[in-house]
Motif scaffolding. Structure first.
Motif, PDB file in Angstrom:
ATOM      1  N   LEU A 189       0.839  -1.181   0.000  1.00 29.00           N
ATOM      2  CA  LEU A 189       0.000   0.000   0.000  1.00 29.00           C
ATOM      3  C   LEU A 189       0.880   1.239   0.000  1.00 29.00           C
ATOM      4  O   LEU A 189       1.936   1.259   0.636  1.00 29.00           O
ATOM      5  CB  LEU A 189      -0.915   0.023   1.224  1.00 29.00           C
ATOM      6  CG  LEU A 189      -1.791  -1.213   1.427  1.00 29.00           C
ATOM      7  CD1 LEU A 189      -2.681  -1.016   2.666  1.00 29.00           C
ATOM      8  CD2 LEU A 189      -2.619  -1.521   0.213  1.00 29.00           C
ATOM      9  N   SER A 190       0.412   2.260  -0.689  1.00 32.94           N
ATOM     10  CA  SER A 190       1.114   3.536  -0.733  1.00 32.94           C
ATOM     11  C   SER A 190       0.193   4.642  -0.272  1.00 32.94           C
ATOM     12  O   SER A 190      -1.026   4.574  -0.463  1.00 32.94           O
ATOM     13  CB  SER A 190       1.590   3.847  -2.156  1.00 32.94           C
ATOM     14  OG  SER A 190       2.469   2.856  -2.626  1.00 32.94           O
ATOM     15  N   CYS A 191       0.777   5.647   0.313  1.00 28.38           N
ATOM     16  CA  CYS A 191       0.038   6.832   0.739  1.00 28.38           C
ATOM     17  C   CYS A 191       0.836   8.046   0.302  1.00 28.38           C
ATOM     18  O   CYS A 191       1.930   8.288   0.820  1.00 28.38           O
ATOM     19  CB  CYS A 191      -0.165   6.822   2.240  1.00 28.38           C
ATOM     20  SG  CYS A 191      -0.895   8.336   2.897  1.00 28.38           S
ATOM     21  N   ALA A 192       0.284   8.784  -0.647  1.00 28.30           N
ATOM     22  CA  ALA A 192       0.929   9.984  -1.140  1.00 28.30           C
ATOM     23  C   ALA A 192       0.389  11.191  -0.404  1.00 28.30           C
ATOM     24  O   ALA A 192      -0.840  11.366  -0.295  1.00 28.30           O
ATOM     25  CB  ALA A 192       0.683  10.128  -2.639  1.00 28.30           C
ATOM     26  N   ALA A 193       1.281  12.008   0.106  1.00 20.09           N
ATOM     27  CA  ALA A 193       0.894  13.180   0.872  1.00 20.09           C
ATOM     28  C   ALA A 193       1.194  14.446   0.097  1.00 20.09           C
ATOM     29  O   ALA A 193       2.234  14.554  -0.565  1.00 20.09           O
ATOM     30  CB  ALA A 193       1.641  13.200   2.200  1.00 20.09           C
TER      31      ALA A 193
END
Length: 124
Positions: free
Chosen positions: A20-24
């Motif tokens: 999973l990736s989370c781009a901020a």
């Protein structure tokens, strides 16, 4: 203000893996503690893993310890959750969260910003 967008969820067979990736977006990502939580239908949101602003501290829920790895890339404003040996009980919506502080925290109240979530479904 931080905006968070998760990706990488999907359908996977038991024993498989997902990242999973989370781009901020927004300012000062590298000052925030980042975390992953998850919520299954009819259940409360539960902590999965967290990582301090510089990656020096990490913390995992017992349910994923040894199967999950949280990491971050401050140059790309992204945090990751690698999940291996997935089980049907890992099925949930996974949320990324950001909060102030120097350590890796496990309680929802430490986090001020939340993404919309990404669905992970593990079939048996």
């Amino acid at each position: 203000q931080v905006q968070l967008v998760e990706s990488g969820g999907g359908l996977v067979q038991a024993g498989g893996s997902l990242r999973l990736s989370c781009a901020a977006s927004g300012r000062a990502f590298n000052t925030y503690t980042m975390a992953w939580f998850r919520q299954a239908p009819g259940e409360e949101r539960e902590f999965v893993a967290s990582i301090s602003w510089n990656g020096g501290y990490t913390y995992y829920a017992d349910s994923v310890k040894g199967r999950a790895t949280i990491s971050r890339d401050n140059s790309n404003n992204t945090v990751y959750l690698q999940m291996n040996s997935l089980k049907p009980e890992d099925t949930a919506v996974y949320y990324c969260a950001a909060g102030r502080g120097n350590y890796a925290y496990s309680t929802t109240r430490r986090y001020d910003y939340w993404g919309q979530g990404t669905q992970v479904t593990v079939s048996s």
